[in-house]
Design an enzyme around this catalytic site. Structure first.
Site, PDB file in Angstrom:
ATOM      1  N   HIS A  14       4.380   1.351  -7.968  1.00 13.10           N
ATOM      2  CA  HIS A  14       3.338   0.322  -7.854  1.00 13.10           C
ATOM      3  C   HIS A  14       2.420   0.357  -9.088  1.00 13.10           C
ATOM      4  CE1 HIS A  14       4.024   1.330  -3.444  1.00 13.10           C
ATOM      5  NE2 HIS A  14       4.245   0.036  -3.446  1.00 13.10           N
ATOM      6  N   GLN A  54       7.583  -9.752   7.731  1.00 18.33           N
ATOM      7  CA  GLN A  54       8.792  -9.364   7.020  1.00 18.33           C
ATOM      8  C   GLN A  54       9.485  -8.156   7.648  1.00 18.33           C
ATOM      9  OE1 GLN A  54       6.478  -8.761   3.295  1.00 18.33           O
ATOM     10  NE2 GLN A  54       7.788  -6.987   2.966  1.00 18.33           N
ATOM     11  N   GLY A  90       0.803  -1.221   0.000  1.00 20.93           N
ATOM     12  CA  GLY A  90       0.000   0.000   0.000  1.00 20.93           C
ATOM     13  C   GLY A  90       0.834   1.268   0.000  1.00 20.93           C
ATOM     14  N   VAL A 112      10.867   2.712 -11.167  1.00 17.30           N
ATOM     15  CA  VAL A 112      10.377   4.049 -11.499  1.00 17.30           C
ATOM     16  C   VAL A 112      11.065   5.042 -10.566  1.00 17.30           C
ATOM     17  CG1 VAL A 112       8.337   5.540 -11.642  1.00 17.30           C
ATOM     18  CG2 VAL A 112       8.164   3.119 -12.278  1.00 17.30           C
TER      19      VAL A 112
HETATM   20  P1  AMP Z   1       5.921  -2.589  -1.565  1.00 14.81           P
HETATM   21  O1  AMP Z   1       4.580  -1.958  -1.426  1.00 14.81           O
HETATM   22  O2  AMP Z   1       7.057  -1.722  -1.139  1.00 14.81           O
HETATM   23  O3  AMP Z   1       5.981  -3.982  -0.983  1.00 14.81           O
HETATM   24  O4  AMP Z   1       6.133  -2.786  -3.125  1.00 14.81           O
HETATM   25  C1  AMP Z   1       5.222  -3.537  -3.882  1.00 14.81           C
HETATM   26  C2  AMP Z   1       5.817  -3.792  -5.233  1.00 14.81           C
HETATM   27  O5  AMP Z   1       6.108  -2.556  -5.882  1.00 14.81           O
HETATM   28  C3  AMP Z   1       7.149  -4.573  -5.143  1.00 14.81           C
HETATM   29  O6  AMP Z   1       7.201  -5.538  -6.177  1.00 14.81           O
HETATM   30  C4  AMP Z   1       8.165  -3.485  -5.354  1.00 14.81           C
HETATM   31  O7  AMP Z   1       9.385  -3.960  -5.910  1.00 14.81           O
HETATM   32  C5  AMP Z   1       7.441  -2.579  -6.335  1.00 14.81           C
HETATM   33  N1  AMP Z   1       8.037  -1.231  -6.311  1.00 14.81           N
HETATM   34  C6  AMP Z   1       8.284  -0.470  -5.222  1.00 14.81           C
HETATM   35  N2  AMP Z   1       8.896   0.677  -5.603  1.00 14.81           N
HETATM   36  C7  AMP Z   1       9.035   0.620  -6.940  1.00 14.81           C
HETATM   37  C8  AMP Z   1       9.598   1.506  -7.921  1.00 14.81           C
HETATM   38  N3  AMP Z   1      10.141   2.671  -7.572  1.00 14.81           N
HETATM   39  N4  AMP Z   1       9.583   1.120  -9.211  1.00 14.81           N
HETATM   40  C9  AMP Z   1       9.032  -0.079  -9.570  1.00 14.81           C
HETATM   41  N5  AMP Z   1       8.482  -0.938  -8.700  1.00 14.81           N
HETATM   42  C10 AMP Z   1       8.488  -0.601  -7.402  1.00 14.81           C
END
Ligand code: AMP
Length: 287
Positions: A34, A58, A28, A173
């Protein structure tokens, strides 16, 4: 867009999704990183599912579980605009019934780098992703290259446990100044935010050095440190040059390529970032 909260509700809603189903697991506080995954899933599948779950297993005992930023109504608005079909927002009690004891341990690939700094982190990730895959039963699941070790762990998990899901990874990104988007960037003070792009600058400079022929991992790591060091707001935790799949440290980069990654502290924030040194092992992983 259907929003379901309980496991039983998800099971009831799943049959109405048309195949193939693309799935994006998240914690989230959504940003463009995302949403890039959500869009990739939409392009390649007939329906899209997203989970929003700040997974307690985690986080280490001294980490930011309680403080982790949350904004569910904004997240749901963004996902609605993207045309997502199903959003799963379980509670911790739903995902971990009282007395839950079964975990999924990814082994060595999860013990290095982030796993060394955050013991148990990837056991938590592998366990929750296995549960989510079993519940959502996606055809494809989308992860960000920003969390490169997470991608390696999930690929190992899927391969070794014969899970019937295709793993896709999508490019990181970034802000216009190069800082990788992260929900944790909200922890940065204005001064830390100004200094933080040095991380990607360092990685990019070392990648440039590699593309001009430098293969020594020590020299590449040194190069990253030299770019980051002038910024006292940032403290590097590690800089690594590792094999793309096993994440074992290597001494020199050969035709397999490598993952050049780092973790750093900037005030309250712990930031990670990486670049690929492209090579044959990357193309093998990207199938
Ligand atoms: P998180 O909410 O941090 O667990 O991220 C969910 C998904 O979004 C994971 O697969 C992350 O690797 C991806 N994600 C987070 N930040 C980025 C970003 N800057 N660019 C691309 N994917 C991202």
């Amino acid at each position: 867009m259907k929003v379901v909260r309980a496991v039983a509700e998800l099971r009831a809603a799943r049959p109405s999704l048309s195949s193939p189903v693309g799935f994006v697991p998240t914690m989230g506080y959504l940003h463009e990183g995302h949403l890039s995954l959500v869009r990739a899933a939409a392009v390649e599948n007939d329906s899209g599912a997203v989970s929003i779950f700040v997974n307690p297993t985690q986080f280490g005992p001294s980490e930011d579980l309680a403080a982790y930023p949350r904004d569910l109504s904004r997240d749901l608005g963004l996902l609605e605009m993207e045309g997502v079909d199903l959003v799963f927002v379980p509670s911790a009690e739903d995902m971990y019934s009282p007395g839950a004891s079964v975990t999924v341990d990814p082994g060595t690939v999860g013990e290095r780098l982030e796993g060394a700094s955050r013991p148990g982190h990837f056991r938590g990730v592998a366990t929750v992703v296995t549960k989510l895959f079993n519940l959502v039963q996606p055809d494809r699941a989308y992860f960000g290259q920003k969390d490169a070790q997470q991608v390696a762990v999930i690929r190992a998990l899927v391969r070794q446990l014969f899970l019937a899901v295709e793993i896709r990874d999508c490019p990181t990104v970034r802000e216009p100044d190069g800082l990788a988007l992260s929900s944790r960037n909200v922890y940065l003070s204005p001064r830390e935010r100004l200094a933080a792009p040095a991380l990607y600058e360092g990685l990019s400079a070392a990648r440039e050095l590699w593309s001009r022929g430098e293969t020594s991992a020590a020299k590449l790591r040194e190069h990253v440190c030299r770019v980051v060091e002038p910024h006292p707001e940032i403290r590097l935790e590690y800089v690594s040059v590792a094999h793309p799949a096993t994440l074992e440290e290597i001494e020199s980069v050969d035709e397999d390529g490598a993952l050049l990654s780092l973790a750093a502290r900037a005030g309250r924030a712990r930031l990670i970032d990486n670049v690929r040194l492209e090579g044959a092992a990357w193309s093998r992983e990207d199938v």
